[in-house]
Design a protein around this motif. Structure first.
Motif, PDB file in Angstrom:
ATOM      1  N   VAL A   1       0.854  -1.189   0.000  1.00 53.62           N
ATOM      2  CA  VAL A   1       0.000   0.000   0.000  1.00 53.62           C
ATOM      3  C   VAL A   1       0.892   1.242   0.000  1.00 53.62           C
ATOM      4  O   VAL A   1       1.612   1.504   0.958  1.00 53.62           O
ATOM      5  CB  VAL A   1      -0.929   0.025   1.229  1.00 53.62           C
TER       6      VAL A   1
ATOM      7  N   THR B   1       0.953   5.547  -1.044  1.00 56.70           N
ATOM      8  CA  THR B   1       0.055   6.692  -1.230  1.00 56.70           C
ATOM      9  C   THR B   1       0.795   7.900  -1.799  1.00 56.70           C
ATOM     10  O   THR B   1       0.469   9.035  -1.483  1.00 56.70           O
ATOM     11  CB  THR B   1      -0.608   7.064   0.113  1.00 56.70           C
TER      12      THR B   1
ATOM     13  N   THR C   1     -11.533   1.310  -3.941  1.00 55.33           N
ATOM     14  CA  THR C   1     -10.210   0.769  -3.616  1.00 55.33           C
ATOM     15  C   THR C   1      -9.382   0.600  -4.884  1.00 55.33           C
ATOM     16  O   THR C   1      -8.182   0.917  -4.914  1.00 55.33           O
ATOM     17  CB  THR C   1     -10.342  -0.586  -2.895  1.00 55.33           C
TER      18      THR C   1
ATOM     19  N   TYR D   1      -5.774   2.196  -5.974  1.00 56.76           N
ATOM     20  CA  TYR D   1      -4.698   1.277  -6.384  1.00 56.76           C
ATOM     21  C   TYR D   1      -4.125   1.692  -7.739  1.00 56.76           C
ATOM     22  O   TYR D   1      -2.902   1.787  -7.915  1.00 56.76           O
ATOM     23  CB  TYR D   1      -5.259  -0.147  -6.436  1.00 56.76           C
TER      24      TYR D   1
ATOM     25  N   GLN E   1      -2.093   4.854  -7.830  1.00 56.24           N
ATOM     26  CA  GLN E   1      -0.737   4.674  -7.330  1.00 56.24           C
ATOM     27  C   GLN E   1       0.157   3.947  -8.332  1.00 56.24           C
ATOM     28  O   GLN E   1       1.285   4.351  -8.588  1.00 56.24           O
ATOM     29  CB  GLN E   1      -0.759   3.900  -6.007  1.00 56.24           C
TER      30      GLN E   1
ATOM     31  N   SER F   1      -5.202  -7.239  -4.421  1.00 55.09           N
ATOM     32  CA  SER F   1      -4.941  -6.006  -3.671  1.00 55.09           C
ATOM     33  C   SER F   1      -6.224  -5.337  -3.195  1.00 55.09           C
ATOM     34  O   SER F   1      -6.330  -4.923  -2.036  1.00 55.09           O
ATOM     35  CB  SER F   1      -4.132  -5.029  -4.531  1.00 55.09           C
TER      36      SER F   1
ATOM     37  N   LYS G   1      -5.966  -3.753   4.057  1.00 57.49           N
ATOM     38  CA  LYS G   1      -5.076  -2.583   4.135  1.00 57.49           C
ATOM     39  C   LYS G   1      -5.360  -1.605   3.007  1.00 57.49           C
ATOM     40  O   LYS G   1      -5.321  -0.386   3.207  1.00 57.49           O
ATOM     41  CB  LYS G   1      -3.612  -3.052   4.103  1.00 57.49           C
ATOM     42  N   TRP G   2      -5.652  -2.117   1.822  1.00 52.49           N
ATOM     43  CA  TRP G   2      -6.000  -1.231   0.709  1.00 52.49           C
ATOM     44  C   TRP G   2      -7.380  -0.617   0.927  1.00 52.49           C
ATOM     45  O   TRP G   2      -7.592   0.575   0.680  1.00 52.49           O
ATOM     46  CB  TRP G   2      -5.961  -2.000  -0.615  1.00 52.49           C
TER      47      TRP G   2
ATOM     48  N   LEU H   1      -7.884   2.656   2.908  1.00 55.38           N
ATOM     49  CA  LEU H   1      -7.743   3.977   2.278  1.00 55.38           C
ATOM     50  C   LEU H   1      -9.118   4.592   2.023  1.00 55.38           C
ATOM     51  O   LEU H   1      -9.317   5.798   2.201  1.00 55.38           O
ATOM     52  CB  LEU H   1      -6.979   3.860   0.957  1.00 55.38           C
TER      53      LEU H   1
END
Length: 282
Positions: free
Chosen positions: A84, A86, A164, A168, A171, A225, A230-231, A234
């Motif tokens: 992850v 950002t 999500t 992803y 990024q 992911s 954890k993703w 966000l």
């Protein structure tokens, strides 16, 4: 002649036979009590065993269904969960776009138009379809910077997985994030038109990413992911900012961080361009 009682002896003293009968009755009562207690213990043991078996069966069912759900979500994609990061996501959960339409966390100094959306929000889908070209035009002219915030306030699977996935891709394929956002909004329209499944899987969303040119390696890791906690955190963080700002619905349009709802009180076709032009100093 009246009988006399021996001192210290009761006149109603039990006979030997009566004592035997009393002892037998006491023994019988004790046996009945023991039998009842044994039966009760047996019932409890059976009940505990049944509950234990049900818990084991439920645990097995959960494992099997979770595995099947995970398998459906990942589809044919065999990638793994990516770290992850950002770098292209601002602290408030927004993703800025530069004049080339590339996701970034850096402000250019130009006025910032923010847009808070949910991929299952019909109003957001209509706003995207109608005004995204105008927003992109201002990006190309470099007189505004656009900042997209994706939330899951409608609490649907597509809201969460889609948002999500947007972060992803912002990024790991920042030059495709703008097109990907548009494609996800268009897919939401298909869901509402009942021409697409109600709950797209992570692999379905990966297919959408692939269709707008997201690199193959990024697409392959996308399903694993975006189903990772954890993703998804966000998105939860962005929703917290949304609530803290006092926003209650999507789409929410902001100018330099201040909500502007004037476009909802009249003709959006006229008011939205006016808001953008005013922000751009035109």
């Amino acid at each position: 002649m009246a009988s006399k009682n021996t001192p210290g002896m009761s006149s109603n003293r039990q006979t030997k036979e009566e004592r035997r009968q009393a002892a037998r009755e006491k023994a019988r009562l004790l046996q009945e009590l023991e039998a009842k207690q044994a039966k009760k213990r047996k019932v409890i043991t059976i009940a505990v065993s049944v509950v234990a078996l049900l818990l084991v069966a439920f645990a097995i069912w959960q494992i099997v269904t979770t595995d099947k759900g995970k398998e459906r979500d990942l589809g044919s994609y065999t990638g793994s969960v990516r770290e992850v990061k950002t770098d292209n996501i601002a602290d408030d959960g927004g993703v800025l776009f530069d004049h080339d339409g590339v996701a970034t966390a850096s402000e250019s100094g130009k006025p910032v138009i923010g847009l808070w959306s949910d991929y299952m929000c019909p109003g957001c889908e209509r706003f995207e379809a109608k005004f995204s070209p105008l927003l992109k035009e201002h990006l190309d002219q470099e007189d505004l910077q656009i900042k997209l915030y994706l939330v899951n306030t409608l609490a649907t699977e597509f809201s969460t997985k889609g948002a999500t996935a947007f972060y992803y891709v912002a990024q790991y394929a920042p030059d495709k994030a703008w097109a990907f956002n548009g494609a996800l909004m268009a897919h939401g329209e298909k869901i509402h038109a009942q021409s697409a499944p109600q709950n797209p899987s992570a692999s379905d969303i990966a297919d959408i990413a692939k269709s707008v040119g997201v690199p193959e390696d990024v697409v392959n890791d996308l399903p694993a992911s975006i189903t990772d906690e954890k993703w998804q955190a966000l998105v939860s963080k962005t929703v917290e900012v949304f609530r803290d700002n006092g926003y209650t619905g999507t789409p929410t349009l902001t100018v330099n961080g201040q909500a502007d709802d004037s476009w909802t009180e009249g003709n959006p076709d006229e008011i939205v361009p006016q808001i953008l032009n005013k922000a751009a100093g035109k």
